[in-house]
Design a protein around this motif. Structure first.
Motif, PDB file in Angstrom:
ATOM      1  N   LYS A   1     -29.516 -90.786 -35.160  1.00 44.52           N
ATOM      2  CA  LYS A   1     -29.116 -91.311 -36.125  1.00 44.52           C
ATOM      3  C   LYS A   1     -28.291 -93.046 -36.086  1.00 44.52           C
ATOM      4  O   LYS A   1     -28.719 -94.484 -37.041  1.00 44.52           O
ATOM      5  N   ALA A   2     -27.553 -93.380 -34.669  1.00 41.10           N
ATOM      6  CA  ALA A   2     -27.980 -94.635 -34.178  1.00 41.10           C
ATOM      7  C   ALA A   2     -29.489 -95.696 -34.137  1.00 41.10           C
ATOM      8  O   ALA A   2     -28.786 -96.486 -34.543  1.00 41.10           O
ATOM      9  N   ALA A   3     -30.124 -94.992 -34.190  1.00 39.44           N
ATOM     10  CA  ALA A   3     -31.769 -95.021 -34.215  1.00 39.44           C
ATOM     11  C   ALA A   3     -31.590 -95.656 -35.174  1.00 39.44           C
ATOM     12  O   ALA A   3     -32.114 -96.804 -35.578  1.00 39.44           O
ATOM     13  N   GLN A   4     -31.748 -94.904 -36.322  1.00 35.95           N
ATOM     14  CA  GLN A   4     -32.089 -95.227 -37.359  1.00 35.95           C
ATOM     15  C   GLN A   4     -31.164 -96.173 -38.482  1.00 35.95           C
ATOM     16  O   GLN A   4     -31.610 -97.006 -38.802  1.00 35.95           O
ATOM     17  N   ASP A   5     -30.065 -96.368 -37.870  1.00 35.37           N
ATOM     18  CA  ASP A   5     -28.844 -97.507 -37.957  1.00 35.37           C
ATOM     19  C   ASP A   5     -29.278 -99.031 -37.858  1.00 35.37           C
ATOM     20  O   ASP A   5     -29.234 -99.935 -38.045  1.00 35.37           O
ATOM     21  N   MET A   6     -30.022 -98.900 -36.638  1.00 34.03           N
ATOM     22  CA  MET A   6     -30.490 -99.884 -35.631  1.00 34.03           C
ATOM     23  C   MET A   6     -31.402-100.156 -36.148  1.00 34.03           C
ATOM     24  O   MET A   6     -31.412-101.917 -36.144  1.00 34.03           O
ATOM     25  N   GLN A   7     -32.256-100.286 -36.098  1.00 37.97           N
ATOM     26  CA  GLN A   7     -33.461-100.088 -37.087  1.00 37.97           C
ATOM     27  C   GLN A   7     -33.337-100.422 -38.528  1.00 37.97           C
ATOM     28  O   GLN A   7     -34.360-101.046 -39.052  1.00 37.97           O
ATOM     29  N   THR A   8     -32.777-100.385 -39.282  1.00 35.43           N
ATOM     30  CA  THR A   8     -32.505-100.849 -40.789  1.00 35.43           C
ATOM     31  C   THR A   8     -31.866-102.608 -40.172  1.00 35.43           C
ATOM     32  O   THR A   8     -31.833-103.723 -40.709  1.00 35.43           O
ATOM     33  N   LYS A   9     -30.513-102.195 -39.581  1.00 28.31           N
ATOM     34  CA  LYS A   9     -30.272-103.104 -39.082  1.00 28.31           C
ATOM     35  C   LYS A   9     -31.204-104.654 -38.644  1.00 28.31           C
ATOM     36  O   LYS A   9     -31.134-105.569 -39.160  1.00 28.31           O
ATOM     37  N   MET A  10     -32.157-103.955 -37.779  1.00 28.91           N
ATOM     38  CA  MET A  10     -33.258-105.046 -37.196  1.00 28.91           C
ATOM     39  C   MET A  10     -34.767-105.639 -38.752  1.00 28.91           C
ATOM     40  O   MET A  10     -34.328-107.025 -38.916  1.00 28.91           O
ATOM     41  N   ALA A  11     -34.787-104.578 -39.484  1.00 21.71           N
ATOM     42  CA  ALA A  11     -35.534-105.066 -40.421  1.00 21.71           C
ATOM     43  C   ALA A  11     -34.480-105.934 -41.822  1.00 21.71           C
ATOM     44  O   ALA A  11     -34.572-107.106 -41.779  1.00 21.71           O
TER      45      ALA A  11
END
Length: 117
Positions: free
Chosen positions: A19-29
């Motif tokens: 979940k944290a990795a997905q959140d980070m990927q979303t924030k990066m995008a």
């Protein structure tokens, strides 16, 4: 009987990490999109040549003072244009690095950590 992921031991932690990795990927995008719309200005020749670029490094425009547009100074003008573009791209890279540092710190990661995105 298993109660949620808590009964699966390490899988609950794995789900949190995913979940944290997905959140980070979303924030990066989101940050990448913001940087594509953030304008930086590079200058050369004490402002005689200015280059506009996105923080991602895409040059979007030039502003050249007409006083330097004389045929005998062609090479100087070319050098100033290149210098202004390089300055804009450098400023864009610095802005991108700033945003990356903010993001990693907000996620509780070391500020100098290189993200794989």
């Amino acid at each position: 009987m298993l109660k949620g992921l808590g009964g699966l031991g390490g899988l609950g932690d794995m789900a949190k990490m995913m979940k944290a990795a997905q959140d980070m990927q979303t924030k990066m995008a989101e940050m990448q999109a913001e940087m594509a719309n953030t304008v930086v200005i590079g200058e050369a020749g004490a402002g005689l040549v200015k280059a506009r670029a996105t923080a991602k490094g895409e040059v979007t425009g030039l502003d050249i003072d007409p006083s330097i547009l004389v045929p005998s100074e062609k090479e100087v003008v070319e050098d100033l244009i290149l210098a202004a573009i390089k300055d804009a791209q450098s400023k864009g890279q610095m802005r991108m690095a700033e945003e990356m540092r903010r993001m990693t710190e907000a996620l509780g990661l070391p500020a100098d950590m290189k993200l794989p995105f």
